[in-house]
Design a protein around this motif. Structure first.
Motif, PDB file in Angstrom:
ATOM      1  N   ILE A 275      -8.876   9.151   8.235  1.00 16.76           N
ATOM      2  CA  ILE A 275      -9.750   8.378   7.343  1.00 16.76           C
ATOM      3  C   ILE A 275     -10.461   9.302   6.354  1.00 16.76           C
ATOM      4  CG2 ILE A 275     -11.844   6.961   7.265  1.00 16.76           C
ATOM      5  CD1 ILE A 275     -10.935   5.703   9.906  1.00 16.76           C
ATOM      6  N   PHE A 276     -10.973  10.424   6.834  1.00 17.57           N
ATOM      7  CA  PHE A 276     -11.658  11.352   5.933  1.00 17.57           C
ATOM      8  C   PHE A 276     -10.735  11.779   4.797  1.00 17.57           C
ATOM      9  CE2 PHE A 276     -14.235  12.882   9.845  1.00 17.57           C
ATOM     10  CZ  PHE A 276     -15.083  11.797   9.720  1.00 17.57           C
ATOM     11  N   ARG A 277      -9.503  12.103   5.130  1.00 26.38           N
ATOM     12  CA  ARG A 277      -8.559  12.562   4.098  1.00 26.38           C
ATOM     13  C   ARG A 277      -8.201  11.425   3.146  1.00 26.38           C
ATOM     14  NH1 ARG A 277      -5.228  16.855   3.247  1.00 26.38           N
ATOM     15  NH2 ARG A 277      -5.973  17.828   5.166  1.00 26.38           N
ATOM     16  N   LEU A 278      -7.972  10.248   3.675  1.00 21.96           N
ATOM     17  CA  LEU A 278      -7.602   9.111   2.828  1.00 21.96           C
ATOM     18  C   LEU A 278      -8.700   8.787   1.818  1.00 21.96           C
ATOM     19  CD1 LEU A 278      -5.971   6.784   5.488  1.00 21.96           C
ATOM     20  CD2 LEU A 278      -4.898   7.405   3.322  1.00 21.96           C
ATOM     21  N   ARG A 283      -6.729   8.206  -1.835  1.00 19.12           N
ATOM     22  CA  ARG A 283      -5.557   7.387  -1.494  1.00 19.12           C
ATOM     23  C   ARG A 283      -5.973   5.980  -1.076  1.00 19.12           C
ATOM     24  NH1 ARG A 283      -1.303  10.735   2.165  1.00 19.12           N
ATOM     25  NH2 ARG A 283      -0.123   8.802   1.909  1.00 19.12           N
ATOM     26  N   LEU A 284      -7.156   5.870  -0.495  1.00 20.89           N
ATOM     27  CA  LEU A 284      -7.759   4.564  -0.226  1.00 20.89           C
ATOM     28  C   LEU A 284      -8.999   4.428  -1.093  1.00 20.89           C
ATOM     29  CD1 LEU A 284      -7.709   3.760   3.615  1.00 20.89           C
ATOM     30  CD2 LEU A 284      -6.432   2.636   1.783  1.00 20.89           C
ATOM     31  N   ARG A 285      -9.076   3.319  -1.813  1.00 20.29           N
ATOM     32  CA  ARG A 285     -10.208   3.062  -2.707  1.00 20.29           C
ATOM     33  C   ARG A 285     -10.803   1.695  -2.395  1.00 20.29           C
ATOM     34  NH1 ARG A 285      -7.616   5.229  -8.461  1.00 20.29           N
ATOM     35  NH2 ARG A 285      -7.064   7.328  -7.691  1.00 20.29           N
ATOM     36  N   PRO A 286     -11.987   1.420  -2.929  1.00 20.43           N
ATOM     37  CA  PRO A 286     -12.592   0.110  -2.644  1.00 20.43           C
ATOM     38  C   PRO A 286     -11.685  -1.069  -2.966  1.00 20.43           C
ATOM     39  CG  PRO A 286     -14.230   1.572  -3.588  1.00 20.43           C
ATOM     40  CD  PRO A 286     -12.917   2.308  -3.647  1.00 20.43           C
ATOM     41  N   LYS A 287     -10.805  -0.926  -3.950  1.00 24.39           N
ATOM     42  CA  LYS A 287      -9.918  -2.032  -4.300  1.00 24.39           C
ATOM     43  C   LYS A 287      -8.908  -2.344  -3.193  1.00 24.39           C
ATOM     44  CE  LYS A 287      -6.352   0.726  -6.679  1.00 24.39           C
ATOM     45  NZ  LYS A 287      -5.641   0.945  -7.957  1.00 24.39           N
ATOM     46  N   HIS A 288      -8.754  -1.440  -2.229  1.00 28.45           N
ATOM     47  CA  HIS A 288      -7.814  -1.663  -1.133  1.00 28.45           C
ATOM     48  C   HIS A 288      -8.449  -2.425   0.028  1.00 28.45           C
ATOM     49  CE1 HIS A 288      -5.790   1.973  -3.053  1.00 28.45           C
ATOM     50  NE2 HIS A 288      -4.920   0.975  -3.159  1.00 28.45           N
ATOM     51  N   ALA A 301      -1.721  -3.722   0.463  1.00 30.21           N
ATOM     52  CA  ALA A 301      -1.472  -2.415  -0.152  1.00 30.21           C
ATOM     53  C   ALA A 301      -2.268  -1.332   0.565  1.00 30.21           C
ATOM     54  CB  ALA A 301      -1.839  -2.456  -1.636  1.00 30.21           C
ATOM     55  N   GLY A 302      -3.494  -1.651   0.975  1.00 28.54           N
ATOM     56  CA  GLY A 302      -4.303  -0.681   1.698  1.00 28.54           C
ATOM     57  C   GLY A 302      -3.716  -0.326   3.042  1.00 28.54           C
ATOM     58  N   ARG A 303      -3.202  -1.320   3.751  1.00 34.18           N
ATOM     59  CA  ARG A 303      -2.578  -1.044   5.045  1.00 34.18           C
ATOM     60  C   ARG A 303      -1.340  -0.173   4.874  1.00 34.18           C
ATOM     61  NH1 ARG A 303      -4.279  -6.455   6.255  1.00 34.18           N
ATOM     62  NH2 ARG A 303      -2.293  -7.341   5.601  1.00 34.18           N
ATOM     63  N   ARG A 304      -0.573  -0.435   3.837  1.00 31.12           N
ATOM     64  CA  ARG A 304       0.604   0.392   3.587  1.00 31.12           C
ATOM     65  C   ARG A 304       0.208   1.851   3.364  1.00 31.12           C
ATOM     66  NH1 ARG A 304       5.453  -2.340   1.833  1.00 31.12           N
ATOM     67  NH2 ARG A 304       5.180  -4.611   1.815  1.00 31.12           N
ATOM     68  N   ARG A 305      -0.834   2.060   2.559  1.00 31.22           N
ATOM     69  CA  ARG A 305      -1.271   3.429   2.291  1.00 31.22           C
ATOM     70  C   ARG A 305      -1.784   4.104   3.564  1.00 31.22           C
ATOM     71  NH1 ARG A 305      -3.529   4.780  -3.601  1.00 31.22           N
ATOM     72  NH2 ARG A 305      -1.990   3.639  -4.824  1.00 31.22           N
ATOM     73  N   PHE A 306      -2.530   3.350   4.357  1.00 26.22           N
ATOM     74  CA  PHE A 306      -3.044   3.908   5.598  1.00 26.22           C
ATOM     75  C   PHE A 306      -1.893   4.297   6.513  1.00 26.22           C
ATOM     76  CE2 PHE A 306      -7.098   3.995   8.129  1.00 26.22           C
ATOM     77  CZ  PHE A 306      -6.562   4.605   9.259  1.00 26.22           C
ATOM     78  N   VAL A 307      -0.917   3.411   6.652  1.00 27.28           N
ATOM     79  CA  VAL A 307       0.198   3.665   7.563  1.00 27.28           C
ATOM     80  C   VAL A 307       1.034   4.849   7.082  1.00 27.28           C
ATOM     81  CG1 VAL A 307       2.398   2.703   8.352  1.00 27.28           C
ATOM     82  CG2 VAL A 307       0.305   1.352   8.550  1.00 27.28           C
ATOM     83  N   GLU A 308       1.212   4.993   5.775  1.00 31.52           N
ATOM     84  CA  GLU A 308       1.933   6.164   5.263  1.00 31.52           C
ATOM     85  C   GLU A 308       1.246   7.450   5.688  1.00 31.52           C
ATOM     86  OE1 GLU A 308       2.081   5.636   1.085  1.00 31.52           O
ATOM     87  OE2 GLU A 308       3.625   4.067   1.135  1.00 31.52           O
ATOM     88  N   ALA A 309      -0.073   7.501   5.510  1.00 35.35           N
ATOM     89  CA  ALA A 309      -0.834   8.686   5.911  1.00 35.35           C
ATOM     90  C   ALA A 309      -0.807   8.862   7.424  1.00 35.35           C
ATOM     91  CB  ALA A 309      -2.271   8.577   5.404  1.00 35.35           C
ATOM     92  N   TRP A 310      -0.875   7.752   8.156  1.00 38.10           N
ATOM     93  CA  TRP A 310      -0.844   7.792   9.614  1.00 38.10           C
ATOM     94  C   TRP A 310       0.468   8.375  10.112  1.00 38.10           C
ATOM     95  CZ3 TRP A 310      -4.035   7.370  13.581  1.00 38.10           C
ATOM     96  CH2 TRP A 310      -3.532   7.054  14.852  1.00 38.10           C
ATOM     97  N   ASP A 311       1.568   7.929   9.541  1.00 34.29           N
ATOM     98  CA  ASP A 311       2.881   8.422   9.953  1.00 34.29           C
ATOM     99  C   ASP A 311       3.016   9.912   9.632  1.00 34.29           C
ATOM    100  OD1 ASP A 311       5.450   7.757  11.113  1.00 34.29           O
ATOM    101  OD2 ASP A 311       6.303   8.101   9.138  1.00 34.29           O
ATOM    102  N   GLU A 312       2.503  10.314   8.483  1.00 38.53           N
ATOM    103  CA  GLU A 312       2.515  11.743   8.133  1.00 38.53           C
ATOM    104  C   GLU A 312       1.723  12.546   9.159  1.00 38.53           C
ATOM    105  OE1 GLU A 312       0.846  11.903   4.252  1.00 38.53           O
ATOM    106  OE2 GLU A 312       2.514  10.821   3.306  1.00 38.53           O
TER     107      GLU A 312
END
Length: 358
Positions: A275-278, A283-288, A301-312
């Protein structure tokens, strides 16, 4: 190498010979609690297919509205692929848990014995809380050196260390959970200092809220914790441990409470740091995030971005001090489950819980 796959689109997942086929559907998802929901699939199939070789799938995470049939469920069970299902808002809902294939009557008896004997259970509960607070402290120390205003972080460190010092002497599990809760509250209060002024202004924190989360930061925490729970449950499935018999959280109906115990150890490393990195990298903004049903949730879209970072993050590696080789963060969870197995079957090898060294 098998890995987790995340399906966000609506559609139908089916077996074709020894391959998984996913056919996408048009249309937006409809919340299950929508009064106009008929229970029929959202949208219509468009013929666009994605092929997933089953030998490349370690687990499936369904965020979209996906149709399954019994043939597919049987096939996934035969291939020992768990399927984690999330609701419209990204909350963990259920797992299609394949029939257990690593059976050990000796371990099952030992696991039940450790729960039923208060002294043994308390020792394990202390190990889970001790490891959790150690990893919280490591996270705070890492950011203390990088924060512009380190005062709140130092205050949180002092509070966490006070509670950690009490863990060996707490007389019962409820007191342990209370100590961990107080340490977590102090830890979360330091998050604005960890995030920095600009990011903290965009993602304010005014207390931990759940079911529903009341702001974007709480929504990110809840979503990350759901993903961590699924990872821990998968790790337990790859052992002969019974995921319903736990030591810190009270075993109950309709939940795999041992995964909750294990998740306490890894949330600081996997969820909080992600979360800190996102947030700090944008990579995560209020619009997400969006308000819904009296709470705040990640958008699709926010969940997709989170999951991409999570998988990494799960695939990131670190050189293991004991093994002398690089292992992934996800593998660390499995290794900790193995350590618990060793403790239950050999009391002379105490379980201490994973403790990050970086």
């Amino acid at each position: 190498m098998p890995r987790d796959h995340y399906l966000f689109s609506n559609g139908r997942l089916r077996r074709r010979q020894n391959t998984l086929w996913f056919e996408r559907a048009t249309g937006d998802r409809i919340p299950a609690d929508d009064p106009d929901d008929t229970g029929a699939p959202s949208g219509s199939l468009v013929g666009e297919k994605a092929v997933l070789p089953v030998e490349a799938v370690d687990a499936l995470h369904l965020f979209g509205e996906v149709d399954l049939n019994s043939k597919l469920v049987v096939f996934l069970a035969q291939q020992r692929v768990p399927v984690h299902v999330y609701d419209y808002y990204g909350n963990y809902a259920a797992t299609l848990y394949p029939r257990e294939y690593l059976l050990s009557g000796r371990l099952t008896v030992a696991q039940a014995d450790h729960y039923l004997r208060p002294t043994k259970r308390l020792a394990l509960a202390r190990a889970f809380v001790g490891a959790s607070l150690f990893n919280v402290r490591r996270t705070l120390l890492y950011h203390e050196k990088r924060a512009g205003d380190a005062g709140p972080i130092r205050d949180a460190l002092a509070a966490v260390e006070r509670e950690a010092a009490r863990v060996p002497d707490e007389p019962a599990v409820p007191e342990l959970m209370a100590a961990e809760g107080r340490a977590r509250d102090a830890y979360y209060r330091a998050w604005p200092a960890v995030l920095g002024p600009a990011t903290a202004a965009a993602f304010p924190y005014d207390g931990r809220t759940r079911r529903p989360p009341q702001n974007a930061l709480n929504a990110a925490i809840s979503f990350g914790n759901a993903l961590c729970y699924a990872v821990c449950l998968k790790a337990l499935y790859r052992t002969a441990l019974d995921p319903t018999v736990s030591f810190l959280h009270e075993p109950g109906d309709r939940r795999y409470s041992l995964a909750l115990d294990l998740a306490e150890v890894f949330k600081p490393l996997l969820v909080d740091r992600a979360i800190f990195r996102l947030l700090k990298t944008g990579r995560l903004r209020p619009k997400h995030f969006e308000p819904r049903l009296g709470g705040t949730y990640l958008t699709d879209a926010g969940r997709r971005r989170f999951v991409e970072a999570w998988d990494e993050r799960l695939r990131r590696t670190v050189k293991h001090r004991g093994l002398g080789r690089h292992v992934s963060y996800e593998r660390l969870v499995r290794l900790d489950a193995y350590r618990l197995v060793r403790h239950l079957t050999d009391p002379g090898d105490p379980y201490v819980g994973f403790r990050a060294w970086w």
